[in-house]
Scaffold this active site. Structure first.
Site, PDB file in Angstrom:
ATOM      1  N   THR A 187       0.843  -1.192   0.000  1.00 20.37           N
ATOM      2  CA  THR A 187       0.000   0.000   0.000  1.00 20.37           C
ATOM      3  C   THR A 187       0.875   1.238   0.000  1.00 20.37           C
ATOM      4  O   THR A 187       2.108   1.142  -0.009  1.00 20.37           O
ATOM      5  CB  THR A 187      -0.957  -0.044   1.203  1.00 20.37           C
ATOM      6  OG1 THR A 187      -1.909   1.009   1.109  1.00 20.37           O
ATOM      7  CG2 THR A 187      -0.211   0.092   2.524  1.00 20.37           C
ATOM      8  N   ASN A 188       0.259   2.409  -0.028  1.00 18.11           N
ATOM      9  CA  ASN A 188       0.977   3.683   0.015  1.00 18.11           C
ATOM     10  C   ASN A 188       0.674   4.396   1.315  1.00 18.11           C
ATOM     11  O   ASN A 188      -0.335   4.122   1.953  1.00 18.11           O
ATOM     12  CB  ASN A 188       0.523   4.582  -1.138  1.00 18.11           C
ATOM     13  CG  ASN A 188       1.119   4.186  -2.473  1.00 18.11           C
ATOM     14  OD1 ASN A 188       2.093   3.445  -2.526  1.00 18.11           O
ATOM     15  ND2 ASN A 188       0.534   4.669  -3.538  1.00 18.11           N
TER      16      ASN A 188
END
Ligand code: CTP
Ligand code: CA
Length: 223
Positions: A33-34
């Site tokens: 994810t970011n």
């Protein structure tokens, strides 16, 4: 009562916003994810609603409640965010891409949990590029007014100027990652065809209101 008669800056407009990170599975219990809390995108959704717009928010996983008055759709992956945006973009006047979209998904994701081996054998992940949601919207024949975001780690003015032109959008909002991630405050730099202009450090709700009036101003001068 008086407020009801005020001429709101986005009255009657439809605004579509992406926010938060995307989550790309590795297997049923893991993923990549970011960094993104969703706070900036959610604040912009509220600001747009307060400015009189009908607001749809397509959100990746965040800890935030749906903003009051806003229609929220929750997704996980970049592909799901892309599909949700494309399904609703036709009737929109404004598209604001605030989401920190994962540039890559895991091409060899596993349907079953990958078990840890006894030796030093580690999974070999392969990546495939995700669709660029903002670029897809901007390329539509009847594209809404498109606003992009860019989180950079350095050279904001140089990268922001270049990214706005590359994405072919009228307005790009730049910020520096370590100034914003998870924080309640931020500082923004607006890039348009005329150059760049800064919105100095303030809480995200204040910045969201300022950004919404900057967008409203530009749409009015376009019409
Ligand atoms: N964006 C998007 N879909 C993607 C990637 C990015 O809609 N697959 C949008 C983001 O929401 C943001 C803008 O594009 O509004 C810029 O994202 P950014 O990651 O800064 O740009 P990239 O073109 O992916 O460039 P970089 O190599 O710097 O990550
Ligand atoms: Ca990116």
């Amino acid at each position: 009562l008086e407020a009801a008669f005020q001429n709101k800056s986005l009255a009657g407009k439809r605004v579509l916003i992406t926010a938060g990170p995307t989550f790309e599975p590795i297997d049923p219990v893991r993923g990549i994810t970011n960094l993104s809390s969703g706070k900036m995108g959610y604040a912009i959704a509220t600001a747009a609603w307060e400015a009189g717009a009908h607001v749809t928010l397509i959100s990746g996983p965040t800890a935030l409640d749906a903003p009051y008055g806003v229609q929220r759709q929750q997704i996980q992956t970049a592909q799901q965010m892309h599909d949700a945006v494309m399904a609703q973009v036709n009737k929109q006047d404004i598209f604001i891409a605030v989401a920190a979209v994962a540039d890559w998904r895991v091409a060899n994701a596993s349907d079953q949990k990958i078990k840890k081996a006894n030796d030093s054998d580690t999974p070999q992940l392969q990546f495939a590029q995700n669709p660029d949601i903002l670029a897809s919207v901007a390329a539509l024949p009847k594209a809404p007014y498109c606003v992009g975001f860019a989180a950079e780690s350095e050279n904001l003015i140089e990268y922001g100027t270049a990214k706005r032109i590359k994405k072919n959008i009228p307005l790009l909002v730049g910020n520096i990652g370590h100034n914003t991630f998870g924080k309640d405050e931020n500082e923004l730099m607006l890039f348009d065809a005329k150059g760049h202009q800064s919105l100095p450090r303030a809480d995200k709700r204040t910045l969201a209101n300022q950004l919404v009036s900057e967008i409203a101003k530009r749409i009015k001068s376009q019409a």
